[in-house]
Scaffold this motif. Sequence first.
Motif, PDB file in Angstrom:
ATOM      1  N   GLY A 155      -1.958   0.627  -3.256  1.00  0.00           N
ATOM      2  CA  GLY A 155      -2.514  -0.721  -3.384  1.00  0.00           C
ATOM      3  C   GLY A 155      -2.436  -1.376  -2.011  1.00  0.00           C
ATOM      4  N   HIS A 209      -6.525   0.383  -2.428  1.00  0.00           N
ATOM      5  CA  HIS A 209      -7.404  -0.321  -3.379  1.00  0.00           C
ATOM      6  C   HIS A 209      -6.949  -1.767  -3.535  1.00  0.00           C
ATOM      7  CE1 HIS A 209      -4.385  -0.372  -6.516  1.00  0.00           C
ATOM      8  NE2 HIS A 209      -4.171   0.927  -6.352  1.00  0.00           N
ATOM      9  N   MET A 267      -1.525  -9.530 -10.540  1.00  0.00           N
ATOM     10  CA  MET A 267      -0.800  -9.265 -11.778  1.00  0.00           C
ATOM     11  C   MET A 267       0.410  -8.406 -11.487  1.00  0.00           C
ATOM     12  SD  MET A 267      -3.725  -8.676 -14.543  1.00  0.00           S
ATOM     13  CE  MET A 267      -4.100 -10.131 -15.509  1.00  0.00           C
ATOM     14  N   HIS A 289       0.098  -0.398 -11.968  1.00  0.00           N
ATOM     15  CA  HIS A 289       0.580   0.976 -11.792  1.00  0.00           C
ATOM     16  C   HIS A 289      -0.358   1.957 -12.502  1.00  0.00           C
ATOM     17  CE1 HIS A 289       4.356  -1.600 -12.015  1.00  0.00           C
ATOM     18  NE2 HIS A 289       4.179  -1.340 -10.735  1.00  0.00           N
ATOM     19  N   ILE A 341       5.059   6.018  -5.192  1.00  0.00           N
ATOM     20  CA  ILE A 341       6.092   6.237  -6.207  1.00  0.00           C
ATOM     21  C   ILE A 341       6.597   4.854  -6.588  1.00  0.00           C
ATOM     22  CG2 ILE A 341       6.707   8.629  -5.758  1.00  0.00           C
ATOM     23  CD1 ILE A 341       8.934   7.601  -3.925  1.00  0.00           C
ATOM     24  N   TYR A 373       8.700   1.654  -8.186  1.00  0.00           N
ATOM     25  CA  TYR A 373      10.061   1.146  -8.349  1.00  0.00           C
ATOM     26  C   TYR A 373      10.408   1.098  -9.834  1.00  0.00           C
ATOM     27  CZ  TYR A 373      10.045  -0.627  -3.530  1.00  0.00           C
ATOM     28  OH  TYR A 373       9.999  -0.750  -2.164  1.00  0.00           O
ATOM     29  N   THR A 394      -3.660   2.655 -10.252  1.00  0.00           N
ATOM     30  CA  THR A 394      -3.594   3.646  -9.167  1.00  0.00           C
ATOM     31  C   THR A 394      -3.451   5.045  -9.753  1.00  0.00           C
ATOM     32  OG1 THR A 394      -2.167   2.002  -8.121  1.00  0.00           O
ATOM     33  CG2 THR A 394      -2.548   4.033  -6.907  1.00  0.00           C
ATOM     34  N   ASP A 443      -1.091  -3.887  -1.055  1.00  0.00           N
ATOM     35  CA  ASP A 443       0.201  -4.501  -0.751  1.00  0.00           C
ATOM     36  C   ASP A 443       1.094  -3.605   0.106  1.00  0.00           C
ATOM     37  OD1 ASP A 443      -0.074  -2.947  -3.056  1.00  0.00           O
ATOM     38  OD2 ASP A 443       1.826  -3.628  -3.894  1.00  0.00           O
ATOM     39  N   ILE A 444       0.813  -2.308   0.112  1.00  0.00           N
ATOM     40  CA  ILE A 444       1.712  -1.420   0.848  1.00  0.00           C
ATOM     41  C   ILE A 444       0.942  -0.657   1.939  1.00  0.00           C
ATOM     42  CG2 ILE A 444       3.508  -1.251  -0.908  1.00  0.00           C
ATOM     43  CD1 ILE A 444       2.258   1.262  -1.966  1.00  0.00           C
ATOM     44  N   ASP A 490      10.436   5.624  -7.352  1.00  0.00           N
ATOM     45  CA  ASP A 490      11.173   5.249  -6.148  1.00  0.00           C
ATOM     46  C   ASP A 490      12.456   4.596  -6.653  1.00  0.00           C
ATOM     47  OD1 ASP A 490      11.892   4.416  -3.653  1.00  0.00           O
ATOM     48  OD2 ASP A 490      10.087   3.221  -3.261  1.00  0.00           O
ATOM     49  N   TRP A 544      -6.424  -5.429  -6.018  1.00  0.00           N
ATOM     50  CA  TRP A 544      -5.496  -5.810  -7.093  1.00  0.00           C
ATOM     51  C   TRP A 544      -6.231  -6.259  -8.333  1.00  0.00           C
ATOM     52  CZ3 TRP A 544      -2.295  -9.574  -3.600  1.00  0.00           C
ATOM     53  CH2 TRP A 544      -1.359  -8.825  -2.874  1.00  0.00           C
ATOM     54  N   TRP A 545      -5.606  -6.020  -9.437  1.00  0.00           N
ATOM     55  CA  TRP A 545      -5.998  -6.701 -10.675  1.00  0.00           C
ATOM     56  C   TRP A 545      -5.340  -8.059 -10.627  1.00  0.00           C
ATOM     57  CZ3 TRP A 545      -9.706  -5.342 -13.889  1.00  0.00           C
ATOM     58  CH2 TRP A 545     -10.155  -4.027 -13.816  1.00  0.00           C
TER      59      TRP A 545
HETATM   60  N1  MSP Z   1       7.994   1.901  -4.332  1.00  0.00           N
HETATM   61  C1  MSP Z   1       6.959   1.331  -3.572  1.00  0.00           C
HETATM   62  C2  MSP Z   1       5.980   2.386  -3.109  1.00  0.00           C
HETATM   63  C3  MSP Z   1       6.566   3.511  -2.343  1.00  0.00           C
HETATM   64  S1  MSP Z   1       5.394   4.724  -1.959  1.00  0.00           S
HETATM   65  C4  MSP Z   1       6.139   5.722  -0.915  1.00  0.00           C
HETATM   66  C5  MSP Z   1       6.228   0.300  -4.419  1.00  0.00           C
HETATM   67  N2  MSP Z   1       6.355   0.407  -5.733  1.00  0.00           N
HETATM   68  S2  MSP Z   1       5.729  -0.584  -6.831  1.00  0.00           S
HETATM   69  O1  MSP Z   1       6.320  -0.217  -8.078  1.00  0.00           O
HETATM   70  O2  MSP Z   1       5.875  -1.947  -6.423  1.00  0.00           O
HETATM   71  O3  MSP Z   1       4.223  -0.193  -6.932  1.00  0.00           O
HETATM   72  C6  MSP Z   1       3.293  -0.740  -6.080  1.00  0.00           C
HETATM   73  C7  MSP Z   1       1.924  -0.168  -6.409  1.00  0.00           C
HETATM   74  O4  MSP Z   1       1.554  -0.470  -7.768  1.00  0.00           O
HETATM   75  C8  MSP Z   1       0.823  -0.797  -5.598  1.00  0.00           C
HETATM   76  O5  MSP Z   1       0.691  -0.246  -4.344  1.00  0.00           O
HETATM   77  C9  MSP Z   1      -0.362  -0.499  -6.454  1.00  0.00           C
HETATM   78  O6  MSP Z   1      -0.682   0.856  -6.284  1.00  0.00           O
HETATM   79  C10 MSP Z   1       0.178  -0.754  -7.835  1.00  0.00           C
HETATM   80  N3  MSP Z   1       0.005  -2.155  -8.256  1.00  0.00           N
HETATM   81  C11 MSP Z   1       1.002  -3.008  -8.669  1.00  0.00           C
HETATM   82  N4  MSP Z   1       0.425  -4.186  -9.047  1.00  0.00           N
HETATM   83  C12 MSP Z   1      -0.895  -4.130  -8.867  1.00  0.00           C
HETATM   84  C13 MSP Z   1      -1.978  -4.947  -9.271  1.00  0.00           C
HETATM   85  N5  MSP Z   1      -1.845  -6.148  -9.810  1.00  0.00           N
HETATM   86  N6  MSP Z   1      -3.234  -4.440  -9.135  1.00  0.00           N
HETATM   87  C14 MSP Z   1      -3.450  -3.150  -8.695  1.00  0.00           C
HETATM   88  N7  MSP Z   1      -2.456  -2.374  -8.336  1.00  0.00           N
HETATM   89  C15 MSP Z   1      -1.182  -2.913  -8.105  1.00  0.00           C
HETATM   90  O7  MSP Z   1       5.572  -0.559  -3.846  1.00  0.00           O
END
Ligand code: MSP
Length: 663
Positions: A265, A294, A305, A24, A13, A15, A27, A267-268, A52, A296-297
């Motif tokens: 992603g 997965h 990014m 975003h 979810i 932010y 995914t 990152d989490i 979130d 990252w771009w």
């Molecule tokens: N809110 C948390 C997630 C909570 S889940 C219980 C969060 N949010 S976020 O808005 O930062 O979204 C992170 C997600 O966005 C990553 O895990 C990924 O799925 C996607 N991406 C954000 N930037 C990205 C790239 N540059 N490349 C690919 N996906 C990445 O973390």
Amino acid sequence: MSQRSSFYITTPIYYVNGNPHIGHAYTTIAADVAARWHRHRGRDVRFLTGTDEHGQKVLEAAEARGMTPREHCDDMVARWQAMMDGLDVSYDRFIRTTDADHERLVHGVLQQLWEAGQIYKDQYRGWYLVKDEVFVTEKERDERLATGELAEGDFRLIEEANYFFRMGSYQQALLDHIEAKPDCILPASRRNEVLGFLRKPLGDLCISRPKSRMSWGIELPFDADFVTYVWFDALLNYLTGTGYTAGSEDGDWTAWWPCDYHLIGKDILTTHSVYWTTMLLAIGVPLPQHIYAHGWWVSSDGAKMGKSAGNAIDVELLAEEFGVDPLRYFLMREIAFGADGAFSYDGFLLRYNADLANDLGNLAHRGLSMSTRWLDPSVPPLGSRGPDEEALVELAREVVTAYATNIEALQFHKALDALWSLVKAGNKYVDTTEPWSLNRDGHTERLQTVLRHVQEVCFLAGALLLPVMPSKAASLLSKLGRPEEAARAHLDALLTDPSLALCGLAEGVSIEVGDPLFPRFAELPPRIAALFAPVDEPAPKPRPKQAKRKKGPKGPPPVIGFDVFQQLDLRAGRVVSAEQHPDADKLLVLTVDVGEDAPRTVVAGLRSRFAPEELVGLQVVVVANLAPATLRGVESQGMVLAAGGSEIVGLVSVDAPPGTVVR
Ligand code: MSP
């Protein structure tokens, strides 16, 4: 993969502190493709995505806009939903962590853990990284500062009383689970990363924030001075999405849980593979079947990014200029799901023109136009299959299985690559069977068989592509006189009985050529090209409309620089077929081999000088980078050079293999 007839997939979810961007979208589209595929295969699907909304980061974003967090979230959520609708995302629920049922569930779980003694109060001192909404150790802080990616100001030293979840006591149980179920974290490299992390002692998790410092969150049910830590709250959304209530052991929620896939992603990874799983162990709920992280771009310099890096790609712009479906296709095809990949607009243009305009678009357009021009505008009979058809059918069988297996394993790029081997083979089949010669020589039955097989390849491509490019695939199917339902039923039958490959169309049903599915782009669309215009120069004024050239004597053409000449992509070509334009006396429709996978269609004003059959086999010079133009309903993908003015006197010919550059 689970054998249940239900399929539950989630995205993180997001932010709501900024606008959605390519990461975003990535995914979410991946989850959408999987969800659509499983619906397509007849399974009950629940696809959960959402926002979130609690925590420091969102609070600060709201304050910066002079809004209450609630107002800010409501406004941002509308943008996120518009992004998802715009990308044709077929979620079943868009969850918000401010939803009442979610807040109830968070309360329930906290209360359950509190009563079970799994939560305790203690004094805390540590570094908080707002960007990721996590506490980090001194060592981690030093390491991240050393990379130069973060500055000292990104970390805040916090000392306060807080509540803690006994995460550390589940370390061994989690390790045992990951060891016993090798595919619970995918790809394998990510599983190894988590195992590595778990080799060090696992501490407890701080799960509260004092309201005196940060009040935007779900209040703790057992202490009204505190709110819940944003990650503890957020992760529980995956259970809220099933209808779970704290402490329940059975009920409707078990139809969805354990979740088939959490897509995230990389990152989490830790928050999902360690925080979330230990939370589930503590409340006695089974762990998700797969967590798939997965890559990252990244930009050309390798940087992730995103909003903070300021290099995010605006997916709305891409979708507006190229179409939503090409964007979805590109994201799924370009990089392996799991690996990082660099995004470039030129890469996008290349992939679009090669795969969509040239391969699939061209196959569909010529397959349908030849049929409607030379036969009835309906699906021709299958006739008898020779070696060329048998080879195509054999490939189609392999492709269907490979496609299904790879989509189900989330290997989207491999699935599409397999399908494209069939699309390319379809174009080669046209080139070798030469329907134009069959038509010229009156071999109608053979012509029917050939064009039917071309249409069958298109039908299969359309059926398989529905989850990836829902609108384009549906419009391809409708050109072939097949509704989506028929495609679904055919796919079902085909996956059980591969001998049905390439006999999915209904003979005699009307077909329609219509506009090309994927018009070629000779260059980046102006709104995208403008992103690269030098910033310190004023934007060029729109050129005044050129006066229409008068007929009769005119001055010499302007002198051009070598750089302008160099922009021409002149190539040797061989005319493969030529015929009268169906709707214009002076025009001929040629197909010209310019050394690409498939010949191009070129509409040329040569009829005053040449009969169509005189041109077949001639070696000509083609302007290969001319913007495509539709001339009386036929799309021309280039131009052949000819001598003469309004009266053509001859063709420019060159003795070189198709594709050779002409300078
Ligand atoms: N809110 C948390 C997630 C909570 S889940 C219980 C969060 N949010 S976020 O808005 O930062 O979204 C992170 C997600 O966005 C990553 O895990 C990924 O799925 C996607 N991406 C954000 N930037 C990205 C790239 N540059 N490349 C690919 N996906 C990445 O973390």
